[in-house]
Design a protein around this motif. Structure first.
Motif, PDB file in Angstrom:
ATOM      1  N   LEU A   1       0.837  -1.192   0.000  1.00 40.33           N
ATOM      2  CA  LEU A   1       0.000   0.000   0.000  1.00 40.33           C
ATOM      3  C   LEU A   1       0.877   1.249   0.000  1.00 40.33           C
ATOM      4  N   GLU A   2       1.894   1.233   0.859  1.00 40.23           N
ATOM      5  CA  GLU A   2       2.767   2.402   1.049  1.00 40.23           C
ATOM      6  C   GLU A   2       3.678   2.643  -0.153  1.00 40.23           C
ATOM      7  N   LYS A   3       4.313   1.583  -0.657  1.00 40.47           N
ATOM      8  CA  LYS A   3       5.372   1.762  -1.637  1.00 40.47           C
ATOM      9  C   LYS A   3       4.932   1.602  -3.087  1.00 40.47           C
ATOM     10  N   THR A   4       3.780   0.962  -3.296  1.00 40.25           N
ATOM     11  CA  THR A   4       3.364   0.688  -4.678  1.00 40.25           C
ATOM     12  C   THR A   4       2.031   1.342  -5.039  1.00 40.25           C
ATOM     13  N   ILE A   5       0.997   1.051  -4.258  1.00 37.63           N
ATOM     14  CA  ILE A   5      -0.351   1.456  -4.662  1.00 37.63           C
ATOM     15  C   ILE A   5      -0.578   2.953  -4.510  1.00 37.63           C
ATOM     16  N   ILE A   6      -0.254   3.505  -3.359  1.00 41.48           N
ATOM     17  CA  ILE A   6      -0.473   4.943  -3.131  1.00 41.48           C
ATOM     18  C   ILE A   6       0.330   5.800  -4.111  1.00 41.48           C
ATOM     19  N   PRO A   7       1.646   5.535  -4.296  1.00 43.61           N
ATOM     20  CA  PRO A   7       2.385   6.331  -5.287  1.00 43.61           C
ATOM     21  C   PRO A   7       1.806   6.222  -6.697  1.00 43.61           C
ATOM     22  N   LEU A   8       1.386   5.009  -7.067  1.00 44.94           N
ATOM     23  CA  LEU A   8       0.827   4.815  -8.409  1.00 44.94           C
ATOM     24  C   LEU A   8      -0.445   5.641  -8.578  1.00 44.94           C
ATOM     25  N   TYR A   9      -1.314   5.604  -7.569  1.00 48.53           N
ATOM     26  CA  TYR A   9      -2.598   6.304  -7.656  1.00 48.53           C
ATOM     27  C   TYR A   9      -2.409   7.815  -7.736  1.00 48.53           C
ATOM     28  N   TYR A  10      -1.532   8.367  -6.911  1.00 44.10           N
ATOM     29  CA  TYR A  10      -1.399   9.831  -6.832  1.00 44.10           C
ATOM     30  C   TYR A  10      -0.388  10.409  -7.820  1.00 44.10           C
ATOM     31  N   GLN A  11       0.651   9.646  -8.163  1.00 43.03           N
ATOM     32  CA  GLN A  11       1.745  10.222  -8.956  1.00 43.03           C
ATOM     33  C   GLN A  11       1.814   9.699 -10.388  1.00 43.03           C
ATOM     34  N   HIS A  12       1.187   8.566 -10.656  1.00 44.16           N
ATOM     35  CA  HIS A  12       1.257   7.971 -12.001  1.00 44.16           C
ATOM     36  C   HIS A  12      -0.143   7.543 -12.425  1.00 44.16           C
ATOM     37  N   ARG A  13      -1.030   8.518 -12.500  1.00 41.76           N
ATOM     38  CA  ARG A  13      -2.442   8.221 -12.741  1.00 41.76           C
ATOM     39  C   ARG A  13      -2.669   7.470 -14.050  1.00 41.76           C
ATOM     40  N   ASP A  14      -1.934   7.805 -15.096  1.00 44.95           N
ATOM     41  CA  ASP A  14      -2.119   7.099 -16.372  1.00 44.95           C
ATOM     42  C   ASP A  14      -1.804   5.607 -16.242  1.00 44.95           C
ATOM     43  N   GLN A  15      -0.762   5.289 -15.478  1.00 49.18           N
ATOM     44  CA  GLN A  15      -0.431   3.874 -15.264  1.00 49.18           C
ATOM     45  C   GLN A  15      -1.523   3.179 -14.451  1.00 49.18           C
ATOM     46  N   PHE A  16      -2.084   3.907 -13.485  1.00 48.04           N
ATOM     47  CA  PHE A  16      -3.162   3.340 -12.673  1.00 48.04           C
ATOM     48  C   PHE A  16      -4.376   3.046 -13.559  1.00 48.04           C
ATOM     49  N   ILE A  17      -4.696   3.987 -14.453  1.00 49.25           N
ATOM     50  CA  ILE A  17      -5.841   3.791 -15.349  1.00 49.25           C
ATOM     51  C   ILE A  17      -5.573   2.626 -16.308  1.00 49.25           C
ATOM     52  N   GLN A  18      -4.313   2.468 -16.714  1.00 50.60           N
ATOM     53  CA  GLN A  18      -3.965   1.327 -17.563  1.00 50.60           C
ATOM     54  C   GLN A  18      -4.257   0.011 -16.835  1.00 50.60           C
ATOM     55  N   MET A  19      -3.963  -0.025 -15.537  1.00 48.86           N
ATOM     56  CA  MET A  19      -4.292  -1.207 -14.741  1.00 48.86           C
ATOM     57  C   MET A  19      -5.800  -1.420 -14.683  1.00 48.86           C
ATOM     58  N   MET A  20      -6.556  -0.342 -14.585  1.00 44.57           N
ATOM     59  CA  MET A  20      -8.013  -0.455 -14.589  1.00 44.57           C
ATOM     60  C   MET A  20      -8.489  -1.141 -15.871  1.00 44.57           C
ATOM     61  N   LYS A  21      -7.868  -0.759 -16.987  1.00 43.94           N
ATOM     62  CA  LYS A  21      -8.268  -1.349 -18.273  1.00 43.94           C
ATOM     63  C   LYS A  21      -7.873  -2.828 -18.358  1.00 43.94           C
ATOM     64  N   TYR A  22      -6.710  -3.150 -17.787  1.00 44.69           N
ATOM     65  CA  TYR A  22      -6.295  -4.563 -17.748  1.00 44.69           C
ATOM     66  C   TYR A  22      -7.253  -5.382 -16.878  1.00 44.69           C
ATOM     67  N   ALA A  23      -7.723  -4.788 -15.791  1.00 47.63           N
ATOM     68  CA  ALA A  23      -8.667  -5.498 -14.919  1.00 47.63           C
ATOM     69  C   ALA A  23      -9.912  -5.911 -15.714  1.00 47.63           C
ATOM     70  N   ILE A  24     -10.394  -5.000 -16.545  1.00 45.25           N
ATOM     71  CA  ILE A  24     -11.573  -5.301 -17.376  1.00 45.25           C
ATOM     72  C   ILE A  24     -11.221  -6.308 -18.470  1.00 45.25           C
ATOM     73  N   ALA A  25     -10.127  -6.002 -19.200  1.00 53.23           N
ATOM     74  CA  ALA A  25      -9.791  -6.770 -20.404  1.00 53.23           C
ATOM     75  C   ALA A  25      -9.340  -8.195 -20.089  1.00 53.23           C
ATOM     76  N   ILE A  26      -8.601  -8.369 -19.007  1.00 54.61           N
ATOM     77  CA  ILE A  26      -8.081  -9.702 -18.685  1.00 54.61           C
ATOM     78  C   ILE A  26      -9.025 -10.446 -17.743  1.00 54.61           C
ATOM     79  N   ASN A  27      -9.380  -9.812 -16.627  1.00 55.94           N
ATOM     80  CA  ASN A  27     -10.215 -10.508 -15.643  1.00 55.94           C
ATOM     81  C   ASN A  27     -11.710 -10.429 -15.964  1.00 55.94           C
ATOM     82  N   GLY A  28     -12.178  -9.240 -16.332  1.00 53.92           N
ATOM     83  CA  GLY A  28     -13.600  -9.091 -16.642  1.00 53.92           C
ATOM     84  C   GLY A  28     -14.044  -9.963 -17.805  1.00 53.92           C
ATOM     85  N   SER A  29     -13.169 -10.117 -18.782  1.00 48.33           N
ATOM     86  CA  SER A  29     -13.538 -10.891 -19.979  1.00 48.33           C
ATOM     87  C   SER A  29     -13.568 -12.392 -19.716  1.00 48.33           C
ATOM     88  N   PHE A  30     -12.950 -12.843 -18.626  1.00 48.70           N
ATOM     89  CA  PHE A  30     -12.882 -14.280 -18.333  1.00 48.70           C
ATOM     90  C   PHE A  30     -13.718 -14.701 -17.130  1.00 48.70           C
TER      91      PHE A  30
END
Length: 566
Positions: free
Chosen positions: A517-546
């Motif tokens: 939470l401290e070293k990966t998730i929080i920095p990604l959410y606040y400082q690398h929003r585009d990468q976080f949104i890319q993960m959101m799309k992977y969640a749909i495309a990989i997990n949601g589709s299966f």
């Protein structure tokens, strides 16, 4: 639409089926899965019919006091507004009495208009005694005798209702958990009548096994119904020819899970790991696995439905096409998510009075409140949690979930969370939403930023709430158990808490949770929003589709329903 019973080949039996949040016929995951299964069966035009109980007073309505004490209330609902009463009655013998059973019908309509009928069994009839009228009132209510009487109505009464309605050509009876396993008694009796025999032969048992499929859902012993033979004889009657069979009674106990295991041609767990665990629990049985899913159209929020309609117009009929979510622009994914988040936070304010900030990383946790699901793992070290939120980036947390009325440990868990809410008040805003149901679930799985799940391995059979989150672009942050072992691609679809060790302590899991939470998730959410949104799309495309019930039902059709040993 008129149903031709002769064309229905599969009968799906489940103690609970969740189809609509206003129909209080479910308690949680098992019932919601059943409802999602039937919705996909209708979408895919599978020749199925379903049987369950009509719980007029639901499971229970949850009230939470200021200190987190759970108070249960009856949860009635307007049956006549949703169901149509069938002109049918059958009788079952309970304690020597003839108990009359009728049925109400609900049509699950698929995307093409195909209908899967669901029959809700009801004993609230004038000709029954006061006790018998109430047999179908409450889901998982009453004592052991009440539960066994309910299971007589579901299993034996369910088969008789189907026959009375003309469903004479069912090839497969699917038992969703062991609650309906008494249907095998009625099928044995049918075989005896066919052969004009009074003695149960191996040929009769084989004929019944060829018709039955069984799905086991829980590696927790408390989840398997067991009844002492003395009670069984009292309720069902003197059926010594049945009770002397080793397939039916063992050690003076009728274990519904073992009955279903012994009388089924196909048995499965609900995730690959759960299939392995079940093989260890039930040594000697051939147990496969079909990983659970969720009904995409039911659980995708309105903003994401609009988005998918725009970019993936075939997603409702072909869930696998959700892989194309990778091509949706980041900005549109985020805008849809923020609409969901605002809806959830507005609901939080109306329910709790707490105003949460939509810019803050929001973690969601909603499960049945019971010890092994460890809702308090996030709260293992409150000082560490305060430190993370103050130094690394703000977080806020939304909890929900009911404890079974007889689960004192689960009730204490809720109280513990309420105590933590007060202690964290000025550091980590946290709320516990009352009366978790389908409506609240849909808001939560789409409105939080991260979906948290912290079961004690290997006790999570599958879990489906995280699948619903994935469909809405919400990454999972979970212990590697149940479906998440199959769905986790670290840093792509979400994050694992700990590793594959089943011996890891809560302290070790909490340490992993805080570090990630401290070293990966929080920095990604606040400082690398585009990468976080890319993960959101992977969640749909990989997990949601299966991890959806379209894929799951297709696996049942191929492996269980129409596949027999040559």
């Amino acid at each position: 639409m008129k149903i031709n019973p002769k064309r229905r080949k599969i009968a799906y039996f489940s103690m609970e089926i969740g189809l609509n949040e206003k129909m209080h016929t479910y308690s949680g995951g098992l019932g919601i899965l059943a409802g999602d299964t039937l919705k996909s069966a209708a979408d895919l035009e599978i020749p199925m019919v379903a049987v369950t109980l009509l719980n007029r007073y639901g499971y229970f309505k949850q009230e939470l006091t200021h200190d987190g004490q759970q108070i249960e209330h009856p949860d009635p609902w307007p049956v006549e507004e949703f169901l149509t009463k069938e002109d049918v009655k059958v009788s079952v013998r309970i304690e020597g009495r003839s108990v009359r059973v009728t049925a109400w019908r609900y049509d699950v309509v698929g995307v093409t208009g195909y209908v899967v009928p669901v029959y809700f069994l009801d004993t609230y009839l004038e000709e029954n005694s006061e006790y018998d009228r109430k047999l179908t009132d409450y889901l998982y209510g009453g004592d052991q005798k009440y539960r066994l009487c309910q299971e007589v109505v579901l299993g034996i009464g369910g088969v008789r209702i189907l026959r009375a309605l003309g469903y004479d050509e069912i090839e497969t009876f699917h038992m969703n958990e062991g609650h309906s396993a008494l249907l095998t008694f009625e099928l044995i009796d049918e075989e005896l009548r066919k052969t004009s025999s009074s003695m149960i032969l191996e040929s009769h048992l084989k004929a019944v096994r060829e018709k039955c499929v069984f799905t086991t859902h829980t590696p927790v012993p408390a989840g398997h119904d067991k009844f002492p033979l003395e009670l069984v004889r009292k309720v069902i009657g003197p059926r010594d020819e049945l009770f002397s069979l080793p397939q039916v009674v063992y050690d003076n106990t009728l274990n519904m899970t073992y009955l279903a295991l012994n009388m089924s041609r196909y048995i499965n767990g609900v995730a690959k790991k759960h299939g392995e665990v079940s093989k260890l629990m039930f040594a000697g049985y051939d147990i496969s696995s079909i990983t659970n899913g969720v009904h995409a159209q039911t659980w995708v929020s309105e903003p994401f439905q609009e988005l998918f309609d725009k970019y993936i117009p075939m997603w409702r009929t072909d869930n696998f096409s959700l892989r194309y979510a990778l091509s949706i622009p980041n900005e549109e994914i985020w805008n849809a998510h923020m609409k969901c988040k605002k809806t959830l936070l507005e609901y939080v304010k109306t329910q709790t009075g707490v105003e949460m900030n939509e810019e803050v990383l929001t973690i969601g946790f909603a499960r049945r409140a019971t010890a092994y699901k460890r809702a308090d793992l996030l709260l293992y070290n409150l000082e560490r949690l305060k430190e993370i939120s103050s130094k690394d980036g703000k977080i806020q947390v939304i909890y929900a979930g009911k404890a079974h009325p007889k689960d004192e440990g689960g009730k204490q868990l809720i109280k513990k969370i309420f105590t933590a809410i007060q202690e964290l008040k000025s550091h980590v805003p946290m709320v516990y939403l009352p009366n978790y149901d389908m409506k609240v679930a849909k808001m939560m799985v789409s409105g939080v930023d991260i979906w948290l799940n912290t079961p004690q391995p290997p006790l999570e059979a599958s879990g489906t709430s995280g699948m619903k989150a994935s469909l809405n672009g919400v990454p999972n942050f979970s212990v590697l158990d149940g479906w998440w072992i199959e769905g986790c691609i670290e840093g792509i679809t979400g994050w694992a808490i700990g590793d594959f060790s089943e011996n890891a302590s809560s302290e070790q899991h909490a340490k992993s949770l805080y570090e990630k939470l401290e070293k990966t998730i929080i920095p990604l959410y606040y400082q690398h929003r585009d990468q976080f949104i890319q993960m959101m799309k992977y969640a749909i495309a990989i997990n949601g589709s299966f991890f959806n019930t379209h894929r799951m039902v297709q696996e049942y059709v191929i492996n269980a329903y129409f596949h027999k040993e040559s």
